[in-house]
Design an enzyme around this catalytic site. Sequence first.
Site, PDB file in Angstrom:
ATOM      1  N   HIS A 405     -66.984 -33.164 101.183  1.00 50.97           N
ATOM      2  CA  HIS A 405     -66.922 -34.279 101.982  1.00 50.97           C
ATOM      3  C   HIS A 405     -67.260 -35.611 101.639  1.00 50.97           C
ATOM      4  O   HIS A 405     -69.489 -35.374 101.653  1.00 50.97           O
ATOM      5  CB  HIS A 405     -67.104 -34.125 103.578  1.00 50.97           C
ATOM      6  CG  HIS A 405     -66.712 -35.702 104.106  1.00 50.97           C
ATOM      7  ND1 HIS A 405     -67.964 -36.447 105.470  1.00 50.97           N
ATOM      8  CD2 HIS A 405     -65.565 -36.399 103.996  1.00 50.97           C
ATOM      9  CE1 HIS A 405     -66.966 -37.629 105.822  1.00 50.97           C
ATOM     10  NE2 HIS A 405     -65.619 -36.966 104.972  1.00 50.97           N
ATOM     11  N   GLU A 494     -54.960 -39.744 103.208  1.00 50.96           N
ATOM     12  CA  GLU A 494     -54.000 -39.978 104.114  1.00 50.96           C
ATOM     13  C   GLU A 494     -54.081 -41.761 103.768  1.00 50.96           C
ATOM     14  O   GLU A 494     -52.571 -41.425 104.142  1.00 50.96           O
ATOM     15  CB  GLU A 494     -55.784 -40.421 105.164  1.00 50.96           C
ATOM     16  CG  GLU A 494     -55.647 -41.128 106.445  1.00 50.96           C
ATOM     17  CD  GLU A 494     -57.296 -41.260 106.710  1.00 50.96           C
ATOM     18  OE1 GLU A 494     -56.915 -41.187 108.215  1.00 50.96           O
ATOM     19  OE2 GLU A 494     -57.459 -41.922 106.059  1.00 50.96           O
ATOM     20  N   GLU A 500     -55.785 -38.664 113.933  1.00 47.08           N
ATOM     21  CA  GLU A 500     -57.508 -38.981 114.603  1.00 47.08           C
ATOM     22  C   GLU A 500     -57.653 -40.158 115.518  1.00 47.08           C
ATOM     23  O   GLU A 500     -58.546 -40.192 116.851  1.00 47.08           O
ATOM     24  CB  GLU A 500     -58.600 -39.356 113.239  1.00 47.08           C
ATOM     25  CG  GLU A 500     -58.074 -40.471 112.834  1.00 47.08           C
ATOM     26  CD  GLU A 500     -58.624 -40.933 111.303  1.00 47.08           C
ATOM     27  OE1 GLU A 500     -59.722 -41.161 111.281  1.00 47.08           O
ATOM     28  OE2 GLU A 500     -58.661 -39.992 110.128  1.00 47.08           O
TER      29      GLU A 500
END
Length: 697
Positions: A405, A494, A500
């Site tokens: 990440h 995304e 989320e």
Amino acid sequence: MKFYITAIIIFCAGLLNAQTVQSPSKEITVTFAIDASGRPNYTVSYKNKPVILKSGMGLEIKHLPALTGGFKAIETAQSTVDTSWKPVLGEVAEIRNNYNQLAIALEQVETGRRMNIIFRVFDEGVGFRYDFPKQPNLNYFIVSGENTEFNLAGDHKAFWIPGDFDSQEYAYNETLLSQIDNQKVDMNNGIGMKSIPQRYAVQSPLMMKSKDGLYINIFEAAVINYPVMHLQSDPAKHTLKSLLVPNAMGDMAFLQTPAHTPWRTIMVSDDARKILAQKMILNLNDPSAIDDTSWIKPMKYIGIWWEMHAGKSTWDMSGTQDAAQKTTATPRPHGATTANAKKYIDFAKKHGFEGLLIEGWNTGWEDWYNNWKEEVFDFTTPYPDFNVKEVSDYAKKNGVQLIMHHETSGSVSNYERRLDRAFKHMKDYGYQSVKSGYVGRIIPRGEFHDGQTMVNHYLYVVKRAAENKIMVDSHESARPTGVQRTWPNYIAAEAARGNEFNAWSVGNPPTHETILPFTRLLGGPMDYTPGIFEIKMNVYDPTKTEQVHTTLAKQLALYITMYSPLQMAADIPENYEKYPDAFQFIKDVETDWQDTKILEAEPGDYITIARKTKGKESWFLGAITDENTRTTTVSLDFLTPGKKYRAVIYQDGKTADWKNNPISYEIKTQEVTSKTKLKLILAAGGGTAISFMPIDK
């Protein structure tokens, strides 16, 4: 592979009369002309119905006369292309690329500058772009505006989000074109970064439906070295005009001939299913630039991720920053610890997941958000409670790939300086893929997420990753425009309002997932992160009122309706262990497809899709609906005739409802064939997921 090209070249100096080109099916017609002032224009019709009325074309050039008028046509050429190619990963194993092309070479009489306009007309729609050949009268130039018009034939219903230069993370509005107005959008939506310069600007892709039943979508393809195109609407006239995202100096694009713009696209059909099935955006991109693609693989993964969004743990080691980047009153545990990572690795191995994403492993999260700080992360230094080598060795021992990440906090200049060291760090510890993030204001300061500088940055990272055989999943980036055909290691993005937001904001309305396939997903696969089983967030904190706005069964169906070769089982392990029978579908579902059938579709209402596993006889089906209950009957004629299949049906319970009873579901099994018809009953905000496995005789 079939392949043929035919061409007709016509020389016609000073051409003013119209030139026409049709789609291979002859259902779509494009007419190009130059008016008396020398301005190029075009029209589009579908089955003799007007789609785009006479619309102007051209660019504005800084410090030079505009390339919008005074042209004569010096040459035109028509050609036909019919080829096929195989995507590395995709919704189908082979894609046909069939179009008729019209290319017009223009010369501006007073300046001698040349500009070509190229139309490609597919059965799905139209793509056109501006092309600038190498020439003595135009070398380096700055685009200060683009005057591409889309004059629509009516006041269509539109599915739109504000023309925000920094974020696409909005829920969609469903209004007439004449009712577009960003001042009426509720901005209490959880989006931390907003840059909306125009009251009537919207983003592309813009999905519309006319009163006489035409489905129309305006988008773009192959956005490279150019800013993202938004659309400036004129509600009174039902017209749209290209609105380019500027750089820090207010300019749109710096170019040098030979150069060209992205393709401007118009998809049209009287069948909504054909919009979802289109491959035009991919076909308008160049073939793969990567020769050896054997290392590019689909993946299902889990992650130390949702527990931070749900408030169970935090990204920062101090435990003080929540998912909305607010300081918490009571510190919570750090999520990315060595012990927690090993627990997730054990879960991944047990249930057959290829990958594990670990967020919050590296230093810098305490003051990362909204400080416009240049150096927040170095992408190599872990927190003291995360042992990189120990975790990497444990993952390798258990056959689990770790997903790196890289949150940049918007500091792109810092990321580019450190990119090679970050990729070396990944390779040293066996990471084969990276999830990048761009939350926050961009550095270089004054740039927008959707400007030319950032478009070039996203592709630069993908290219450098390809050199290191690393796959990329970008978040908060510009939305994809089919460039994954050229760079198939750009496995997902995304670039829209993901799952989320349901954890800590007003969430995503039940219509959201029925619109995204008609908009964001037209450009490429989306890392939507489905699979949330504990729908209501008060399971973590009794004071919380937030929740996911779907049923559990719909979360399963999203694995089919929201295409991505990178699919996350987004919930935490404990929640999957509560519902092992429903979890089985996530374990079974595939991520790379031989064939895809769009069975039913209506934007904002419902979608039903069936997909066949690449190289296997198994099929999977997903059906979703909006806030309304829905009953439908689907034919299984996509199954191989003469074969029997075991269908496992994961459906909403009889009392299921996205708001009041979201976890109610039922599972039933039956034998089916291609002659079977299944009745599906979808709850409000619900869905159905089905696996079809062949029965060996």
